[in-house]
Design an enzyme around this catalytic site. Structure first.
Site, PDB file in Angstrom:
ATOM      1  N   GLY A  25       0.809  -1.213   0.000  1.00 52.83           N
ATOM      2  CA  GLY A  25       0.000   0.000   0.000  1.00 52.83           C
ATOM      3  C   GLY A  25       0.846   1.269   0.000  1.00 52.83           C
ATOM      4  O   GLY A  25       0.581   2.212  -0.753  1.00 52.83           O
ATOM      5  N   THR A  26       1.867   1.308   0.850  1.00 58.66           N
ATOM      6  CA  THR A  26       2.658   2.537   0.969  1.00 58.66           C
ATOM      7  C   THR A  26       3.321   2.882  -0.363  1.00 58.66           C
ATOM      8  O   THR A  26       3.268   4.041  -0.812  1.00 58.66           O
ATOM      9  CB  THR A  26       3.713   2.375   2.094  1.00 58.66           C
ATOM     10  OG1 THR A  26       3.017   2.058   3.313  1.00 58.66           O
ATOM     11  CG2 THR A  26       4.527   3.635   2.284  1.00 58.66           C
ATOM     12  N   ASN A  34      -9.139   2.518   7.976  1.00 59.40           N
ATOM     13  CA  ASN A  34      -8.542   1.336   8.602  1.00 59.40           C
ATOM     14  C   ASN A  34      -8.874   1.227  10.085  1.00 59.40           C
ATOM     15  O   ASN A  34      -8.861   0.143  10.649  1.00 59.40           O
ATOM     16  CB  ASN A  34      -7.026   1.339   8.407  1.00 59.40           C
ATOM     17  CG  ASN A  34      -6.396   2.684   8.709  1.00 59.40           C
ATOM     18  OD1 ASN A  34      -6.777   3.694   8.120  1.00 59.40           O
ATOM     19  ND2 ASN A  34      -5.459   2.706   9.624  1.00 59.40           N
ATOM     20  N   GLN A  81      -8.191  -0.920   2.485  1.00 59.32           N
ATOM     21  CA  GLN A  81      -9.051  -1.689   3.407  1.00 59.32           C
ATOM     22  C   GLN A  81     -10.345  -2.174   2.737  1.00 59.32           C
ATOM     23  O   GLN A  81     -11.246  -2.651   3.426  1.00 59.32           O
ATOM     24  CB  GLN A  81      -9.379  -0.840   4.648  1.00 59.32           C
ATOM     25  CG  GLN A  81      -8.181  -0.560   5.533  1.00 59.32           C
ATOM     26  CD  GLN A  81      -7.652  -1.808   6.278  1.00 59.32           C
ATOM     27  OE1 GLN A  81      -8.335  -2.843   6.362  1.00 59.32           O
ATOM     28  NE2 GLN A  81      -6.444  -1.721   6.808  1.00 59.32           N
ATOM     29  N   HIS A  93      -1.437  -7.937   1.955  1.00 55.52           N
ATOM     30  CA  HIS A  93      -1.497  -8.569   3.285  1.00 55.52           C
ATOM     31  C   HIS A  93      -2.740  -8.200   4.073  1.00 55.52           C
ATOM     32  O   HIS A  93      -2.949  -8.698   5.178  1.00 55.52           O
ATOM     33  CB  HIS A  93      -0.219  -8.275   4.084  1.00 55.52           C
ATOM     34  CG  HIS A  93      -0.075  -6.888   4.617  1.00 55.52           C
ATOM     35  ND1 HIS A  93      -0.259  -6.594   5.945  1.00 55.52           N
ATOM     36  CD2 HIS A  93       0.243  -5.717   4.023  1.00 55.52           C
ATOM     37  CE1 HIS A  93      -0.041  -5.298   6.142  1.00 55.52           C
ATOM     38  NE2 HIS A  93       0.266  -4.749   4.986  1.00 55.52           N
ATOM     39  N   THR A 111      13.326  -6.744 -10.080  1.00 56.79           N
ATOM     40  CA  THR A 111      12.857  -8.097 -10.399  1.00 56.79           C
ATOM     41  C   THR A 111      11.556  -8.384  -9.646  1.00 56.79           C
ATOM     42  O   THR A 111      11.443  -8.094  -8.457  1.00 56.79           O
ATOM     43  CB  THR A 111      13.941  -9.126 -10.005  1.00 56.79           C
ATOM     44  OG1 THR A 111      15.126  -8.789 -10.716  1.00 56.79           O
ATOM     45  CG2 THR A 111      13.517 -10.546 -10.354  1.00 56.79           C
ATOM     46  N   CYS A 138       0.597   0.803  12.407  1.00 52.64           N
ATOM     47  CA  CYS A 138       1.824   1.580  12.212  1.00 52.64           C
ATOM     48  C   CYS A 138       2.129   2.445  13.426  1.00 52.64           C
ATOM     49  O   CYS A 138       3.240   2.904  13.597  1.00 52.64           O
ATOM     50  CB  CYS A 138       1.688   2.475  10.987  1.00 52.64           C
ATOM     51  SG  CYS A 138       1.099   1.585   9.576  1.00 52.64           S
TER      52      CYS A 138
HETATM   53  N1  PLP Z   1      -3.559   2.581   3.645  1.00 50.46           N
HETATM   54  C1  PLP Z   1      -4.341   2.002   4.575  1.00 50.46           C
HETATM   55  C2  PLP Z   1      -5.760   2.437   4.695  1.00 50.46           C
HETATM   56  C3  PLP Z   1      -3.822   1.004   5.412  1.00 50.46           C
HETATM   57  O1  PLP Z   1      -4.614   0.432   6.321  1.00 50.46           O
HETATM   58  C4  PLP Z   1      -2.466   0.628   5.261  1.00 50.46           C
HETATM   59  C5  PLP Z   1      -1.863  -0.372   6.165  1.00 50.46           C
HETATM   60  O2  PLP Z   1      -2.188  -0.420   7.351  1.00 50.46           O
HETATM   61  C6  PLP Z   1      -1.690   1.250   4.263  1.00 50.46           C
HETATM   62  C7  PLP Z   1      -2.272   2.225   3.473  1.00 50.46           C
HETATM   63  C8  PLP Z   1      -0.247   0.865   4.033  1.00 50.46           C
HETATM   64  O3  PLP Z   1      -0.167  -0.430   3.454  1.00 50.46           O
HETATM   65  P1  PLP Z   1       1.182  -1.310   3.535  1.00 50.46           P
HETATM   66  O4  PLP Z   1       1.260  -1.837   4.923  1.00 50.46           O
HETATM   67  O5  PLP Z   1       0.984  -2.402   2.549  1.00 50.46           O
HETATM   68  O6  PLP Z   1       2.299  -0.427   3.156  1.00 50.46           O
END
Ligand code: PLP
Length: 390
Positions: free
Chosen positions: A74-75, A156, A184, A206, A242, A332
């Protein structure tokens, strides 16, 4: 009953979905070849990647599978969307970025980066559910010079779903582009075909049964998508490196299941009924307990409940000892005990925000597990606040 703790933290991360590990295994062992290799031996690896891309495209509401790029999660996807809209610096007067007031830290981090590059970032106000009103977005756009907007589809922490109807029209009419953080959503609520008219959309494996370290970015104009990670020519020359082949294959399998789950209305309703059972039992037993963002649409698996007088800092270790895993909000932030910024943005006072617990159910969570989780919470409450339980 198993001795494993009850896992009510699926929004933080999920276990692998059925069949995902088995589908991935051959790509870690026999079929380990580099997909960029010109050899015939590597052809099945390339085929597997494209198959996973099709399954992921179907989940994301993409019209074509080549609108999907694989990322590390996601990030990265969120940062890639910001990069795509903002690279090269502000164009003419277009130097403004808008983000919702209850965004994930990945979005806040990306916005911060681009503010350092000369953009002006505005945090758009959210209501008591953490959602943004179309009228407020319009007012922001009407002030002019907007380059980019990024909005969360499902929160989230609270599970609140943003109504994105009309957003595309307003943003495109203002000459801006936009991104949806849909991390989410998979498996919980369908992503409509065309992805709400967004230019970009992010997901992370994940959160719905694929492994950690794999995600995807949907790009409506994938031919125009600039390269955000220069290197080899992977991912249509747009994301060097890769490929994480086993992760991609796992993502494809999980994506197909998540799409089927999200489209199954009765299954979603049964999931929400379990969540409602948890909420009503908890609120009946613990004086003053209430649920954040309960007044509007939410994804069916999430509850963020305030248990007044019980700081999550004390409650979480206690329930873990009792055999229940939950969280105080975003994973996080789990090592920093501070009230959830999402709740503060929604207008919740810091004391109530600190006494709030997120419980997120998985697709396999049972009624028996829900009832056991409630028992553990009531026992912990009775221990920490003796004489209060009803
Ligand atoms: N955006 C939301 C709404 C999330 O809940 C999360 C992870 O908790 C992320 C972004 C970031 O995803 P990743 O952990 O795959 O970097």
């Amino acid at each position: 009953m198993s001795d494993a703790p009850l896992y009510f933290d699926h929004n933080a991360t999920s276990p692998l979905a059925a069949g995902v590990f088995e589908a991935m295994r051959p790509y870690l062992q026999e079929a380990y070849h580099n997909p960029s290799s010109a050899s015939e031996t590597a052809r099945p690896v390339r085929v597997a990647i494209e198959e996973a891309r099709r399954a992921t495209a179907a989940l994301l509401g993409a019209k074509r599978s080549d609108q999907v790029r694989f990322t590390s999660g996601g990030t990265e996807s969120i940062h890639a969307a910001f990069f795509s809209a903002c690279h090269g610096g502000p164009h003419g007067n277009r130097r403004r970025i808008g983000i919702g007031g209850a965004e994930h830290s990945a979005t806040q981090g990306a916005a911060q980066r681009w503010s350092e590059a000369g953009y002006r970032v505005s945090t758009l106000p959210v209501d008591g559910r953490g959602c943004l009103a179309l009228g407020d977005l319009q007012s922001f756009l009407d002030e002019g010079d907007v380059a980019f907007v990024s909005i969360l589809a499902a929160n989230n922490e609270t599970g609140a779903q943003q109504d994105l109807t009309g957003f595309a029209e307003a943003i495109v009419a203002a000459g801006a582009r936009w991104h949806v953080d849909a991390v989410q959503m998979p498996g919980k609520s369908p992503i409509p075909e065309g992805a709400w008219g967004a230019h970009w959309l992010s997901i992370s494996g994940h959160k719905f049964g694929a492994p950690k370290g794999i995600g995807a970015l949907y790009s409506a104009d994938s031919d125009q998508q600039p390269c955000w990670l220069a290197g080899g020519g992977q991912e249509h020359q747009q994301r060097g490196g890769t490929e994480n082949v086993a992760g991609i294959v796992g993502l494809g399998v999980a994506a197909q299941q998540a799409r089927e789950r999200a489209e199954d209305g009765p299954r979603r309703a049964a999931w929400a009924a379990l969540r409602d059972r948890l909420e009503s039992r908890l609120c009946a037993a613990i004086p003053g307990a209430y649920v954040h963002a309960s007044g509007g649409p939410r994804v069916p698996n999430t509850t963020f409940v305030c248990l007044p007088g019980l700081p999550a800092e004390f409650l979480l270790p206690m329930i873990e000892q009792g055999g229940l895993l939950a969280s105080a909000g975003s994973a996080c932030d789990a090592t920093h005990w501070k009230p959830s910024p999402v709740l503060l943005a929604m207008g919740v006072d810091p004391e109530h925000a600190s006494a709030s617990l997120r419980l997120s159910l998985g697709p396999e969570t049972t009624q028996e597990q829900v009832d056991r989780a409630v028992e553990i919470l009531i026992q912990a409450h009775a221990w920490l606040r003796p004489g209060e339980a009803s």
